[in-house]
Design a protein around this motif. Structure first.
Motif, PDB file in Angstrom:
ATOM      1  N   UNK A 175       0.829  -1.203   0.000  1.00 22.72           N
ATOM      2  CA  UNK A 175       0.000   0.000   0.000  1.00 22.72           C
ATOM      3  C   UNK A 175       0.860   1.248   0.000  1.00 22.72           C
ATOM      4  N   UNK A 176       0.500   2.193  -0.854  1.00 23.72           N
ATOM      5  CA  UNK A 176       1.180   3.479  -0.891  1.00 23.72           C
ATOM      6  C   UNK A 176       0.279   4.530  -0.272  1.00 23.72           C
ATOM      7  N   UNK A 177       0.880   5.605   0.207  1.00 27.08           N
ATOM      8  CA  UNK A 177       0.111   6.666   0.847  1.00 27.08           C
ATOM      9  C   UNK A 177       0.672   8.013   0.414  1.00 27.08           C
ATOM     10  N   UNK A 201      11.963   4.737   0.022  1.00 24.82           N
ATOM     11  CA  UNK A 201      12.096   4.053   1.310  1.00 24.82           C
ATOM     12  C   UNK A 201      10.753   3.617   1.865  1.00 24.82           C
ATOM     13  N   UNK A 202       9.683   4.405   1.566  1.00 22.64           N
ATOM     14  CA  UNK A 202       8.405   4.175   2.238  1.00 22.64           C
ATOM     15  C   UNK A 202       7.206   4.059   1.292  1.00 22.64           C
ATOM     16  N   UNK A 203       7.446   4.142  -0.015  1.00 21.81           N
ATOM     17  CA  UNK A 203       6.342   4.082  -0.976  1.00 21.81           C
ATOM     18  C   UNK A 203       5.294   5.152  -0.715  1.00 21.81           C
ATOM     19  N   UNK A 204       5.767   6.340  -0.354  1.00 27.84           N
ATOM     20  CA  UNK A 204       4.851   7.464  -0.160  1.00 27.84           C
ATOM     21  C   UNK A 204       5.037   8.466  -1.289  1.00 27.84           C
ATOM     22  N   UNK A 205       3.976   8.727  -2.039  1.00 22.00           N
ATOM     23  CA  UNK A 205       4.011   9.856  -2.955  1.00 22.00           C
ATOM     24  C   UNK A 205       3.977  11.116  -2.108  1.00 22.00           C
ATOM     25  N   UNK A 206       4.324  12.247  -2.691  1.00 27.53           N
ATOM     26  CA  UNK A 206       4.580  13.403  -1.826  1.00 27.53           C
ATOM     27  C   UNK A 206       3.998  14.687  -2.375  1.00 27.53           C
ATOM     28  N   UNK A 207       3.501  15.497  -1.448  1.00 26.68           N
ATOM     29  CA  UNK A 207       3.236  16.891  -1.736  1.00 26.68           C
ATOM     30  C   UNK A 207       4.371  17.681  -1.089  1.00 26.68           C
TER      31      UNK A 207
END
Length: 591
Positions: A175-177, A201-207
């Motif tokens: 799961x990505x967040x 590192x965390x599979x987080x897309x970013x604003x």
């Protein structure tokens, strides 16, 4: 037809509010990122590596504009001798990180580990370490004499380190967040590198909320990072503290990462004023989601007494001046407190060289917001400070009866350098200096140690034990901790153990292109002497000290050719042109 946007939850009652005109595009960006998070989770490791290759191409295309805009934003006009700083700390740092991440992804895709083929051995205190630089022959040539190691926490085994290397990429379909990156305002690669670490590192897309000091770079960032923006893996927004507050409290943001100050971290976590103080007492943080941070501190420069030549004294005086004056002192790991031995026979000679090097470095603006107030505070605390270059830089020499607490607890983030003295020589002095840095100086981010190879050989295991005792996340021996920052396979962050109650210099690490878990620190080592003086010294010191091909590092503020060499190194990273690299190395010998 545009895809229907995902419905967003509203920020909680009491959270910072924005008017509709400013809130709408931010909410739309978060909605785009929610879809992007789902898309990211469907990319294979190979597709992610190819995406990094596309980002690399767009960074190459924008590199010259990036360095130029960054230089102008800091008051470095065309022809200024320090414009090379913006090549190294912007596009260069980004390119080497992209290459290192792509290499790690390639190894994972082939069923291996990012640590395949990388040497590991024992470090003091029942630790394991991995030798992360150089890993390629060209690095060993260009930056000969420089190395980095990542030390794991005590108890981590070599097998565990290898098995866990990869972090979020070990489960690429997980799961990505959506994460929030509150970008730094001082170094232009930091926001980009923080975004890359969130993704990989965390599979987080970013604003990414850009610091207002970086607003002029936003068009460059948008072009350089277009391959991440197009599929919804990144959105970039501008704004002041109210925009940051709205984003931090937004219910669709799963995680916050900030590069900044401990004061800003505390304001985010607890709030400000009486309400913030009450929440602290009651242990009820206003932030209800995880947060990581890279913050600053007061960095020591420990100078171990030895028998130095006059050339050594001059070289390392320029070295110390660079640690304080690079980027006009607006660095979280700018060296701030020099720790000298009062018993060192060459103490006065070194201080004379330091004052001269401090004056000799090219004039430049003190540009970061609130720097004038910090310098005024230093002047008020230390009326006998030695000011130079039109009152834009100061050296504070603490006497036996003087109070050093302000110098040792206030991160001035400006060209204010302090000097304190402790008694002793050899191991006695080094152990006392380590204890002083650990116990008296605020922060745990970066520490620097200068020691000649003969003295280091004489101390033997005692020297390595002292390094292990330093409670800092990045330690530099005969180089500056900024070398670890520029080396993507090193980790960057505070010493472990901080919490939201006492954040010190931050929580977690970034960079870390080998995606290592449970790291404690990175240690960078450099040559005590530049070429050609390094060669006989290494022979006399039984191999210690490092042999460098560079007569002076291009990042030294006193390097006459630093701008050209820094640009040349970056362009070599861009295109691998060996002929042009040869011309750059010739320029390096004019430093």
């Amino acid at each position: 037809m545009a895809a229907e946007r995902t419905a967003l939850k509203s920020p909680p009652k009491g959270a910072p509010q924005l008017d509709d005109e400013r809130r709408a595009p931010i909410d739309a960006a978060i909605s785009d990122l929610q879809r992007g998070a789902r898309a990211w989770s469907h990319l294979t490791i190979g597709q992610r590596a190819k995406l990094l290759g596309r980002v690399r191409a767009t960074v190459v295309a924008t590199a010259a504009e990036w360095a130029d805009v960054a230089s102008l934003s800091k008051g470095l006009e065309p022809g200024h001798p320090l414009r090379g700083e913006e090549w190294l700390s912007g596009p260069y740092a980004t390119l080497v990180a992209l290459d290192a991440y792509a290499e790690s992804l390639g190894r994972i895709e082939r069923g291996g580990s990012p640590l395949d083929g990388v040497r590991m051995d024992a470090a003091p205190g029942e630790r394991v370490r991995v030798h992360t630089f150089p890993t390629h022959a060209i690095d060993g040539l260009l930056l000969s004499g420089y190395t980095t190691e990542v030390w794991f926490e005590p108890g981590v085994t070599e097998a565990e380190a290898r098995a866990r290397a990869g972090l979020g990429q070990l489960d690429a379909t997980g799961t990505s967040s959506v994460g929030l990156v509150l970008g730094a305002g001082n170094i232009t690669s930091i926001p980009v590198l923080d975004v890359l670490y969130e993704l990989l590192a965390f599979n987080r897309v970013a604003i990414l909320k850009v610091n207002p000091t970086q607003d002029s770079l936003v068009p460059v960032y948008e072009r350089a990072l277009a391959p991440l923006i197009e599929p919804g893996f990144l959105r970039i927004v501008r704004g002041a503290g109210d925009v940051g507050g709205y984003l931090v409290s937004h219910p669709e943001i799963a995680h916050v990462h900030i590069t900044g100050s401990a004061a800003t971290f505390d304001a985010i976590t607890w709030g400000t004023g009486a309400d913030g103080a009450r929440r602290r007492r009651e242990n009820r943080p206003q932030l209800k989601k995880p947060i990581t941070a890279e913050l600053g501190g007061v960095s020591p420069i420990i100078i171990v007494p030895g028998e130095w030549t006059s050339a050594d004294l001059r070289f390392h005086a320029e070295h110390v001046a660079t640690m304080r004056l690079q980027n006009s002192g607006h660095n979280c790991i700018a060296g701030q407190v020099v720790i000298l031995s009062s018993d060192w026979a060459q103490r006065d000679a070194f201080l004379a060289e330091l004052r001269a090097a401090y004056d000799r470095a090219p004039a430049r603006p003190v540009w970061y917001p609130n720097s004038a107030a910090k310098m005024d505070a230093a002047a008020a605390s230390y009326p006998d400070a030695r000011w130079s270059v039109d009152h834009t830089r100061a050296i504070v020499e603490i006497g036996a009866e003087d109070e050093a607490s302000d110098l040792e607890t206030t991160e001035y983030f400006s060209p204010v350098l302090g000097v304190v003295t402790l008694p002793g020589n050899g191991q006695e002095f080094l152990d006392a200096a380590v204890a002083h840095a650990n116990e008296r100086l605020t922060g745990t981010l970066g520490a620097n140690v200068l020691i000649d190879p003969v003295t280091q050989a004489a101390l033997g295991d005692g020297f390595e034990r002292a390094i292990a005792d330093l409670r800092y996340g990045d330690i530099a021996i005969n180089t500056w901790t900024a070398f670890a920052f520029l080396t993507p396979t090193a980790t960057w962050g505070a010493f472990p153990g901080a919490s939201i109650d006492d954040v010190e210099s931050g929580i977690g690490v970034v960079h870390n292109a080998m995606l290592l878990e449970r790291v404690e620190r990175s240690v960078a080592r450099g040559p005590f002497r530049p070429f050609p003086r390094s060669v006989p010294g290494v022979v006399r010191a039984r191999g210690r000290g490092g042999v460098s091909v560079l007569p002076k590092p291009p990042w030294f503020v006193t390097s006459r050719t630093g701008a050209a060499v820094s640009e040349g190194f970056t362009r070599f990273r861009m295109d691998g042109n060996l002929a042009r690299l040869s011309a750059t190395l010739v320029k390096a010998y004019g430093a």
